[in-house]
Write an enzyme that holds these catalytic residues in place. Structure first.
Site, mmCIF file in Angstrom:
data_model
loop_
_atom_site.group_PDB
_atom_site.id
_atom_site.type_symbol
_atom_site.label_atom_id
_atom_site.label_comp_id
_atom_site.label_asym_id
_atom_site.label_seq_id
_atom_site.Cartn_x
_atom_site.Cartn_y
_atom_site.Cartn_z
ATOM 1 N N TYR A 100 -0.164 -2.579 -4.415
ATOM 2 C CA TYR A 100 1.177 -2.456 -4.992
ATOM 3 C C TYR A 100 1.634 -3.801 -5.567
ATOM 4 O O TYR A 100 2.010 -3.886 -6.739
ATOM 5 C CB TYR A 100 2.139 -1.981 -3.903
ATOM 6 C CG TYR A 100 3.543 -1.703 -4.369
ATOM 7 C CD1 TYR A 100 3.825 -0.604 -5.181
ATOM 8 C CD2 TYR A 100 4.602 -2.524 -3.986
ATOM 9 C CE1 TYR A 100 5.129 -0.337 -5.582
ATOM 10 C CE2 TYR A 100 5.905 -2.259 -4.384
ATOM 11 C CZ TYR A 100 6.159 -1.167 -5.183
ATOM 12 O OH TYR A 100 7.456 -0.902 -5.578
ATOM 13 N N GLY A 103 -0.659 -5.015 -8.350
ATOM 14 C CA GLY A 103 -0.527 -4.077 -9.467
ATOM 15 C C GLY A 103 0.753 -4.341 -10.241
ATOM 16 O O GLY A 103 0.767 -4.394 -11.478
ATOM 17 N N ARG A 146 9.978 4.686 4.658
ATOM 18 C CA ARG A 146 10.842 3.519 4.456
ATOM 19 C C ARG A 146 11.911 3.494 5.530
ATOM 20 O O ARG A 146 12.273 4.522 6.103
ATOM 21 C CB ARG A 146 11.453 3.532 3.048
ATOM 22 C CG ARG A 146 10.446 3.017 2.042
ATOM 23 C CD ARG A 146 11.033 2.823 0.673
ATOM 24 N NE ARG A 146 10.925 4.031 -0.130
ATOM 25 C CZ ARG A 146 11.125 4.065 -1.437
ATOM 26 N NH1 ARG A 146 11.453 2.971 -2.092
ATOM 27 N NH2 ARG A 146 11.017 5.193 -2.108
ATOM 28 N N VAL A 147 12.396 2.295 5.766
ATOM 29 C CA VAL A 147 13.192 2.119 6.971
ATOM 30 C C VAL A 147 14.490 2.941 6.958
ATOM 31 O O VAL A 147 14.861 3.530 7.982
ATOM 32 C CB VAL A 147 13.435 0.614 7.239
ATOM 33 C CG1 VAL A 147 14.355 -0.015 6.195
ATOM 34 C CG2 VAL A 147 13.935 0.389 8.626
ATOM 35 N N ASN A 174 13.583 6.627 7.404
ATOM 36 C CA ASN A 174 13.057 6.825 8.761
ATOM 37 C C ASN A 174 14.176 6.847 9.799
ATOM 38 O O ASN A 174 14.259 7.770 10.613
ATOM 39 C CB ASN A 174 12.111 5.679 9.136
ATOM 40 C CG ASN A 174 10.654 6.030 8.865
ATOM 41 O OD1 ASN A 174 10.373 6.998 8.187
ATOM 42 N ND2 ASN A 174 9.754 5.232 9.392
ATOM 43 N N GLY A 192 12.340 -6.681 15.222
ATOM 44 C CA GLY A 192 13.510 -6.136 14.525
ATOM 45 C C GLY A 192 14.418 -7.205 13.940
ATOM 46 O O GLY A 192 15.479 -6.892 13.404
ATOM 47 N N THR A 218 14.562 -9.347 8.074
ATOM 48 C CA THR A 218 15.729 -8.927 7.295
ATOM 49 C C THR A 218 15.323 -8.246 5.982
ATOM 50 O O THR A 218 14.237 -8.472 5.451
ATOM 51 C CB THR A 218 16.628 -10.125 6.937
ATOM 52 O OG1 THR A 218 15.942 -10.929 5.972
ATOM 53 C CG2 THR A 218 16.994 -10.946 8.151
HETATM 54 P P1 NAD Z 1 9.437 7.383 -5.889
HETATM 55 O O1 NAD Z 1 8.112 7.444 -5.204
HETATM 56 O O2 NAD Z 1 10.504 8.300 -5.447
HETATM 57 O O3 NAD Z 1 9.252 7.573 -7.448
HETATM 58 C C1 NAD Z 1 8.084 7.279 -8.150
HETATM 59 C C2 NAD Z 1 7.803 8.437 -9.099
HETATM 60 O O4 NAD Z 1 6.631 8.141 -9.868
HETATM 61 C C3 NAD Z 1 7.525 9.751 -8.364
HETATM 62 O O5 NAD Z 1 8.284 10.787 -8.940
HETATM 63 C C4 NAD Z 1 6.028 9.953 -8.554
HETATM 64 O O6 NAD Z 1 5.658 11.309 -8.510
HETATM 65 C C5 NAD Z 1 5.808 9.300 -9.891
HETATM 66 N N1 NAD Z 1 4.427 8.857 -10.105
HETATM 67 C C6 NAD Z 1 3.627 8.164 -9.258
HETATM 68 N N2 NAD Z 1 2.441 7.950 -9.831
HETATM 69 C C7 NAD Z 1 2.497 8.488 -11.078
HETATM 70 C C8 NAD Z 1 1.561 8.594 -12.148
HETATM 71 N N3 NAD Z 1 0.334 8.062 -12.063
HETATM 72 N N4 NAD Z 1 1.954 9.228 -13.266
HETATM 73 C C9 NAD Z 1 3.198 9.768 -13.370
HETATM 74 N N5 NAD Z 1 4.113 9.709 -12.391
HETATM 75 C C10 NAD Z 1 3.756 9.071 -11.259
HETATM 76 O O7 NAD Z 1 9.908 5.873 -5.791
HETATM 77 P P2 NAD Z 1 11.258 5.171 -6.285
HETATM 78 O O8 NAD Z 1 11.836 4.511 -5.114
HETATM 79 O O9 NAD Z 1 12.075 6.091 -7.092
HETATM 80 O O10 NAD Z 1 10.657 4.037 -7.219
HETATM 81 C C11 NAD Z 1 10.700 4.109 -8.638
HETATM 82 C C12 NAD Z 1 10.186 2.803 -9.221
HETATM 83 O O11 NAD Z 1 11.009 1.725 -8.781
HETATM 84 C C13 NAD Z 1 8.751 2.474 -8.818
HETATM 85 O O12 NAD Z 1 8.071 1.920 -9.911
HETATM 86 C C14 NAD Z 1 8.933 1.449 -7.741
HETATM 87 O O13 NAD Z 1 7.836 0.574 -7.664
HETATM 88 C C15 NAD Z 1 10.196 0.740 -8.184
HETATM 89 N N6 NAD Z 1 10.898 0.107 -7.046
HETATM 90 C C16 NAD Z 1 11.613 0.850 -6.140
HETATM 91 C C17 NAD Z 1 12.224 0.221 -5.065
HETATM 92 C C18 NAD Z 1 13.047 0.963 -4.045
HETATM 93 O O14 NAD Z 1 13.551 0.347 -3.102
HETATM 94 N N7 NAD Z 1 13.242 2.253 -4.169
HETATM 95 C C19 NAD Z 1 12.113 -1.162 -4.907
HETATM 96 C C20 NAD Z 1 11.346 -1.880 -5.833
HETATM 97 C C21 NAD Z 1 10.759 -1.242 -6.910
HETATM 98 N N1 UDP Z 2 10.673 -0.737 9.496
HETATM 99 C C1 UDP Z 2 11.026 -0.437 10.813
HETATM 100 N N2 UDP Z 2 10.938 0.857 11.225
HETATM 101 C C2 UDP Z 2 10.558 1.872 10.415
HETATM 102 C C3 UDP Z 2 10.207 1.572 9.077
HETATM 103 C C4 UDP Z 2 10.270 0.261 8.659
HETATM 104 O O1 UDP Z 2 11.410 -1.333 11.578
HETATM 105 O O2 UDP Z 2 10.525 3.017 10.887
HETATM 106 C C5 UDP Z 2 10.778 -2.143 9.028
HETATM 107 C C6 UDP Z 2 9.537 -2.657 8.311
HETATM 108 O O3 UDP Z 2 8.622 -3.216 9.229
HETATM 109 C C7 UDP Z 2 10.142 -3.708 7.384
HETATM 110 C C8 UDP Z 2 11.537 -3.150 7.058
HETATM 111 O O4 UDP Z 2 11.812 -2.182 8.068
HETATM 112 O O5 UDP Z 2 10.300 -4.926 8.064
HETATM 113 C C9 UDP Z 2 11.622 -2.511 5.690
HETATM 114 O O6 UDP Z 2 10.550 -1.602 5.559
HETATM 115 P P1 UDP Z 2 10.371 -0.653 4.293
HETATM 116 O O7 UDP Z 2 9.045 0.016 4.440
HETATM 117 O O8 UDP Z 2 11.573 0.204 4.130
HETATM 118 O O9 UDP Z 2 10.361 -1.616 3.034
HETATM 119 P P2 UDP Z 2 9.556 -2.956 2.648
HETATM 120 O O10 UDP Z 2 8.791 -3.467 3.828
HETATM 121 O O11 UDP Z 2 8.671 -2.549 1.526
HETATM 122 O O12 UDP Z 2 10.634 -3.887 2.246
#
Ligand code: NAD
Ligand code: UDP
Ligand code: UDP
Length: 316
Positions: A144, A147, A185-186, A189, A206, A209
């Site tokens: 991720y 990428g 995701r936290v 969850n 825990g 942050t």
């Molecule tokens: P999400 O998983 O709900 O949405 C991603 C969408 O992309 C899904 O609908 C999935 O089916 C589609 N998808 C995945 N692979 C694909 C492919 N090869 N072709 C076409 N569609 C595809 O996640 P989200 O939280 O809505 O995230 C959306 C974007 O924002 C992502 O690029 C993610 O990396 C970015 N982002 C999200 C967060 C967050 O906290 N939610 C944080 C940082 C970045």
């Molecule tokens: N986390 C947690 N319990 C859960 C899921 C996640 O304590 O059930 C923690 C995880 O270890 C991380 C934070 O919450 O420190 C955020 O996790 P998340 O997967 O939501 O996002 P990211 O790590 O990608 O920021």
């Protein structure tokens, strides 16, 4: 009015973005392979003449005619993006190449949904856009992180080499209705566990942050970025700078949901960043944007969404 392509439009953020674009009077083409997104997220839009849903994987070329592109397609939660890591990298990298190729042919403005993960486990706190990050290139999160880093590289090379009109936002942890209940995701969850009366799983001590941005604030920032002055490419951080420990989050969710769940500790996943907080000075200056929704208010909306989802019998 524009014709706007949203890749990943059936996902959590993408579906909210489609809603806002339609409300502003645009035509929306939503492209998704439904890996983590669902038709349910956009079911309320089907049948509208200004909305079209196309099943397509962005790792394959896409020939359509649009004016603007939001590139969101990519699984975003660790559980989902580690399920098939090779496909995750392909989605980020080949997906970016195809969408940039499309933008180049159409001379269309294109926005990339990048991530705070490009900073890895940061030594700089809070993170500013100039910081290059500290990412493990061979770990479980690398598919991720690397990428998304490579996608940023491609965006800037298409900009320099082909004068493409690019916009890059680095999104920090975002939450809200339509998060996938099982994406690990936290926020989802903790809410799902509290609603089911199960133990709240706190990873590690825990005290790590995160700063959580409500989805409406996030989408507003993405729209402003897309409309920002030509030449402002970003990358720009968008997120909520108010930082919480995971213990604080667990306690807040428990208080809002009520019930009898207990907090239990589980091992910390590998490469889990200790601290994460965006510096949003650039977003304030260039986009006139800052988040408005407090965590407690956003959590209430999110809890209401999951209650409703379970009441309807989904993912129960
Ligand atoms: P999400 O998983 O709900 O949405 C991603 C969408 O992309 C899904 O609908 C999935 O089916 C589609 N998808 C995945 N692979 C694909 C492919 N090869 N072709 C076409 N569609 C595809 O996640 P989200 O939280 O809505 O995230 C959306 C974007 O924002 C992502 O690029 C993610 O990396 C970015 N982002 C999200 C967060 C967050 O906290 N939610 C944080 C940082 C970045
Ligand atoms: N986390 C947690 N319990 C859960 C899921 C996640 O304590 O059930 C923690 C995880 O270890 C991380 C934070 O919450 O420190 C955020 O996790 P998340 O997967 O939501 O996002 P990211 O790590 O990608 O920021
Ligand atoms: N591409 C696409 N839709 C288009 C134009 C291009 O999917 O409308 C894809 C095409 O498959 C190509 C990629 O975008 O592999 C990159 O395009 P570019 O023109 O930059 O590169 P080239 O075609 O020269 O390899």
């Amino acid at each position: 009015m524009n014709r706007i392509l949203v890749t990943g439009g059936a996902g959590f953020l993408g579906s909210h973005l489609c809603d806002r674009l339609l409300a502003a009077g645009h035509d929306v083409l939503c492209v998704d392979n439904f890996f983590t997104g669902t038709k349910k997220n956009v079911a309320h839009l089907l049948g509208r003449p200004d909305f079209e849903l196309m099943r397509h994987d962005v790792t394959f070329p896409l020939y359509v005619e649009v004016d603007r592109i939001f590139n969101l397609a990519c699984p975003a939660s660790p559980v989902h993006y580690q399920h098939d890591p090779v496909q995750t990298t392909k989605t980020s990298v080949h997906g970016a190449i195809n969408m940039l190729g499309l933008a180049k042919r159409l001379r269309a403005r294109i926005l990339q949904a990048s991530t705070s993960e490009v900073y890895g486990d940061p030594e700089m706190h809070p993170q500013r856009e100039e910081y290059w990050g500290r990412v493990n290139p061979i770990g479980f999160r690398s598919c991720y992180d690397e990428g998304k880093r490579c996608a940023e590289t491609l965006f800037f090379d298409y900009h320099r080499q082909h004068d493409l009109d690019i916009k890059v936002v680095r999104i920090f942890n975002t939450y809200g209705p339509r998060m996938h209940p099982n994406d690990g995701r936290v926020v989802s969850n903790f809410i799902v566990q509290a609603l089911r009366g199960e133990d709240i799983t706190l990873y590690g001590d825990g005290r790590q942050t995160r700063s959580f941005c409500y989805v409406d604030d996030l989408v507003e920032a993405m729209l402003r970025m897309m409309d920002s002055r030509r030449g402002f490419t970003g990358p720009v951080n968008i997120g909520n700078p108010v930082e919480f420990t995971m213990i604080e989050l667990a306690e807040l969710v428990l208080r809002l949901v009520g019930g009898a769940s207990r907090i239990v500790h589980r091992p910390l996943p590998a490469d889990d960043p200790r601290q994460r907080q965006p510096d949003i000075a650039l977003a304030r200056e260039e986009l006139g944007w800052q988040p408005r929704v407090a965590l407690e208010d956003g959590l209430k909306e999110t809890i209401a969404y999951f209650r409703q989802l379970f009441a309807e019998g989904h993912a129960a």
